[in-house]
Design an enzyme around this catalytic site. Structure first.
Site, short mmCIF file in Angstrom:
data_model
loop_
_atom_site.label_atom_id
_atom_site.label_comp_id
_atom_site.label_asym_id
_atom_site.label_seq_id
_atom_site.Cartn_x
_atom_site.Cartn_y
_atom_site.Cartn_z
N GLU A 47 -10.40 -40.66 -46.91
CA GLU A 47 -9.97 -39.38 -46.37
C GLU A 47 -9.82 -38.44 -47.56
O GLU A 47 -9.13 -38.76 -48.53
CB GLU A 47 -8.62 -39.53 -45.65
CG GLU A 47 -8.19 -38.22 -45.05
CD GLU A 47 -6.86 -38.27 -44.33
OE1 GLU A 47 -6.30 -39.37 -44.15
OE2 GLU A 47 -6.39 -37.19 -43.95
N ARG A 53 -4.65 -55.12 -48.63
CA ARG A 53 -4.84 -54.05 -49.61
C ARG A 53 -4.35 -54.52 -50.98
O ARG A 53 -3.53 -55.42 -51.09
CB ARG A 53 -4.13 -52.77 -49.18
CG ARG A 53 -2.64 -52.86 -49.05
CD ARG A 53 -2.01 -51.48 -48.84
NE ARG A 53 -2.71 -50.68 -47.85
CZ ARG A 53 -3.14 -49.44 -48.06
NH1 ARG A 53 -2.95 -48.84 -49.21
NH2 ARG A 53 -3.73 -48.77 -47.10
N LYS A 92 -1.25 -42.41 -51.74
CA LYS A 92 -1.61 -41.05 -52.14
C LYS A 92 -0.43 -40.10 -52.03
O LYS A 92 -0.30 -39.16 -52.81
CB LYS A 92 -2.78 -40.56 -51.29
CG LYS A 92 -4.11 -41.08 -51.79
CD LYS A 92 -5.27 -40.48 -51.04
CE LYS A 92 -5.55 -41.26 -49.79
NZ LYS A 92 -6.81 -40.92 -49.14
P1 ATP Z 1 -3.22 -44.59 -49.35
O1 ATP Z 1 -2.54 -45.56 -48.45
O2 ATP Z 1 -3.24 -44.97 -50.78
O3 ATP Z 1 -2.78 -43.19 -49.17
P2 ATP Z 1 -5.40 -44.52 -47.55
O4 ATP Z 1 -5.64 -45.86 -46.96
O5 ATP Z 1 -4.73 -43.52 -46.71
O6 ATP Z 1 -4.74 -44.68 -48.97
P3 ATP Z 1 -8.10 -43.69 -47.37
O7 ATP Z 1 -8.73 -42.53 -48.02
O8 ATP Z 1 -7.92 -43.67 -45.91
O9 ATP Z 1 -6.72 -43.91 -48.10
O10 ATP Z 1 -8.83 -45.02 -47.82
C1 ATP Z 1 -10.21 -45.19 -47.85
C2 ATP Z 1 -10.51 -46.66 -47.80
O11 ATP Z 1 -9.91 -47.33 -48.90
C3 ATP Z 1 -9.95 -47.29 -46.56
O12 ATP Z 1 -10.93 -48.16 -46.02
C4 ATP Z 1 -8.75 -48.05 -47.03
O13 ATP Z 1 -8.53 -49.18 -46.25
C5 ATP Z 1 -9.15 -48.42 -48.46
N1 ATP Z 1 -7.96 -48.57 -49.27
C6 ATP Z 1 -6.98 -47.66 -49.48
N2 ATP Z 1 -6.01 -48.16 -50.26
C7 ATP Z 1 -6.39 -49.43 -50.56
C8 ATP Z 1 -5.81 -50.49 -51.34
N3 ATP Z 1 -4.64 -50.34 -51.97
N4 ATP Z 1 -6.48 -51.65 -51.42
C9 ATP Z 1 -7.65 -51.81 -50.81
N5 ATP Z 1 -8.26 -50.87 -50.07
C10 ATP Z 1 -7.64 -49.70 -49.94
MG MG Z 2 -6.01 -43.68 -44.61
#
Ligand code: ATP
Ligand code: MG
Length: 574
Positions: free
Chosen positions: A42, A268, A278
């Protein structure tokens, strides 16, 4: 053919559970033998090392199975998203070493199709416009123990729903006054199935579609259907979406999409001594607790890059930690280890003095400058040799001198002889002090017979110091970075709100007048170097200039935290 090659692979390598599921699907003849994954960020922040894990996984699976991996921006929430983030994400994925080629997509490209899918659900009697307020909706939703209650708007006719949805789209209603909901089961044990919202009104311009839309699809609706539209075969996501899988499948099933992606979850990545969400990273940036998203102390890819972490070491780390189905915390020392291991092989060695103490070799000819021979990397002869100038006035580290040295201190002290790396044995004869009694200059003598660092008479010295000749030294700023948090799990508390109080006050030390050997003036940005005995360093990719070079410390030569962590466990103060 394809099946054959992945079978061979699985026999050879330790196959993770996701690869196994893909192999099973291929063997069952699903998806016409294709593997198509996607990385779906995102664009509401910069990528961090957790994303790197997901990138390596998704692009890695595509590579292993000779498939394709899409880069898809999951841009359905315009109030938080921005092109700045889109651009940084692309740059970071490329930097990490992955290429999505033509396969760059945006969920916003599918707004029309997603809208049509929503209309289709309405026509099927599977979606309705609901006028409950958010508070009422929460109340009707029930709890984990109590079933929910049907919304009073649940039985609206298809015609009325079509009309209201069209008017939502036309901008007739204010934000938050109506939503479109899937009609599933308010008594479901899975809260996600209790008539989830699939469209909401938000009169917010979108960074790609402008003001074309004032209704936006919700994540659960948009994500799976975007997967289906792109023909994704395996939609890999993190564990928190496990409970959303029935909903993911429900949309695909109801709408009979041509492609039937399969969602697979993994744990994760969480890293000790840092925060990864984030929202928290943004808070650190917004409150100026760090210098920006690319602050070298952050686990963002742009920060790690600026810090000097290499893409290969990050990929190795992601590979090494493997995949799990349960959340856990990975010790950041493992990442640092991967970085050291890579840099030990790649980085050329140089000499730099961070806290200079002047040395004058009294018996060395005043005008003479010698070019001494130095090895660039003892781990790799092919990296060659270089010349290091030596002269009468030098700098050594303040730490390498003690006036009243205890027995075990083998470095410089009056009367003691030490080796200068690649140069000579020198002996400290006397010191000069300022009016406060601080030592300002060491007066030494050298033994010309020890050129190159060994004595023909077999005389031994117990230590070898790095040094820089004063006349040819380059002055630089050096930034010593350390872990940003003192606490292994800074966001441990439930709301995690107090994590900023756990910042390590010594996470950045700036040294303004460091002395570098002249060859370091020629080092380009993104080239890692080792400062002998001190650690790995890199030219700061943002603020370094030829007139005022700035180097960042990537990592120390050894893990200094293992001991500290031990002390912490014993309840001692650092
Ligand atoms: P955050 O929780 O850090 O704000 P998010 O999951 O909202 O991150 P996205 O931009 O939606 O961030 O993530 C893009 C992809 O990266 C998704 O498929 C998510 O599952 C994966 N992802 C995000 N954080 C992690 C992590 N700590 N470990 C593994 N994969 C991750
Ligand atoms: Mg997300």
């Amino acid at each position: 053919m394809k099946e054959q090659s992945c079978e061979t692979k699985s026999a050879e390598e330790r196959v993770n559970f996701i690869q196994q599921q893909i192999v099973d699907d291929l063997q069952a003849g699903k998806n016409g033998g294709l593997v198509h994954t996607r990385f779906p960020p995102e664009p509401n922040g910069y990528l961090h090392i957790g994303h790197a894990k997901s990138i390596c996984l998704n692009f890695g699976l595509a590579k292993t199975f000779a498939g394709v991996c899409n880069l898809r921006f999951d841009d359905t929430n315009p109030s938080k998203e921005d092109v700045e983030y889109v651009d940084s994400i692309k740059e970071d994925v490329k930097w990490l070493g992955f290429d999505w080629g033509e396969n760059e997509f945006f969920a916003s490209n599918y707004f029309a199709e997603l809208h049509d899918y929503a209309v289709q659900l309405i026509k099927m009697g599977r979606a309705y416009v609901c006028d409950l307020t958010p508070a009422e909706m929460r109340e009707y939703r029930g709890t984990l123990k109590e079933p929910g209650r049907n919304s009073p708007f649940r039985e609206r006719s298809v015609a009325e729903n079509l009309d209201l949805f069209a008017r939502m789209r036309a901008g007739e209603f204010a934000d938050g006054t109506r939503v479109l909901r899937a009609k599933i089961d308010m008594a479901s044990g899975n809260m996600n199935m209790r008539d989830p919202v699939i469209y909401r009104i938000a009169k917010v311009p979108h960074h790609r579609t402008g003001t074309q839309w004032c209704i936006y699809p919700m994540y659960d609706f948009a994500h799976g259907l975007s997967d289906a539209i792109e023909g994704i075969t395996h939609s890999i996501c993190t564990l928190e979406f496990e409970d959303h899988r029935p909903l993911y499948d429900w949309f695909i099933e109801q709408l009979q999409t041509p492609a039937r992606p399969r969602q697979i979850e993994f744990a994760r990545l969480n890293l000790s001594y840092t925060v990864m969400s984030k929202r928290k990273l943004m808070q650190l940036v917004d409150e100026n607790l760090v210098s920006g998203w690319d602050d070298p102390r952050l686990p963002t890819l742009s920060g790690l890059r600026r810090r000097g972490y290499t893409p290969a070491s990050i990929r190795n780390f992601c590979e090494r930690i493997g995949l799990a189905k349960r959340n856990s915390m990975v010790d950041v020392a493992l990442l640092e280890h991967a970085v050291r291991e890579g840099l030990n092989k790649e980085a050329a060695r140089y000499m730099a003095v961070l806290r200079p103490l002047k040395v004058i070799i009294e018996n060395y000819p005043e005008a003479q400058v010698e070019e001494l021979d130095a090895v660039n990397n003892p781990e790799d002869e092919s990296m060659g040799r270089r010349k290091v100038p030596f002269a009468r006035e030098l700098y050594v580290e303040q730490d390498d001198f003690m006036e009243d040295a205890p027995k075990k201190f083998y470095r410089l002290t009056p009367g003691r002889e030490v080796r200068l790396r690649y140069a000579y044995y020198i002996r400290c004869e006397r010191v000069e002090k300022d009016e406060n009694g601080a030592v300002t200059t060491l007066y030494c003598t050298y033994d010309p017979a020890t050129r190159g660092g060994s004595s023909p008479d077999g005389r031994k010295v117990k230590s070898t110091l790095h040094w820089v000749a004063a006349k040819t030294a380059v002055s630089a700023e050096v930034r010593l970075y350390d872990r940003l948090f003192l606490d292994p799990d800074p966001a441990a508390e439930k709301d995690g709100a107090s994590f900023t109080t756990k910042i390590n006050p010594d996470s950045l030390e700036v040294l303004n007048d460091c002395k570098l050997e002249p060859a370091l003036a020629e080092i380009s940005a993104e080239t890692a170097v080792q400062f002998e005995r001190l650690g790995y360093f890199i030219v700061d990719n943002k603020e370094s200039t030829p007139a005022k070079p700035v180097f960042n410390r990537t990592v120390t030569l050894r893990d200094n935290w293992a001991k500290k962590a031990g002390n912490k466990r014993l309840g001692k103060r650092r």
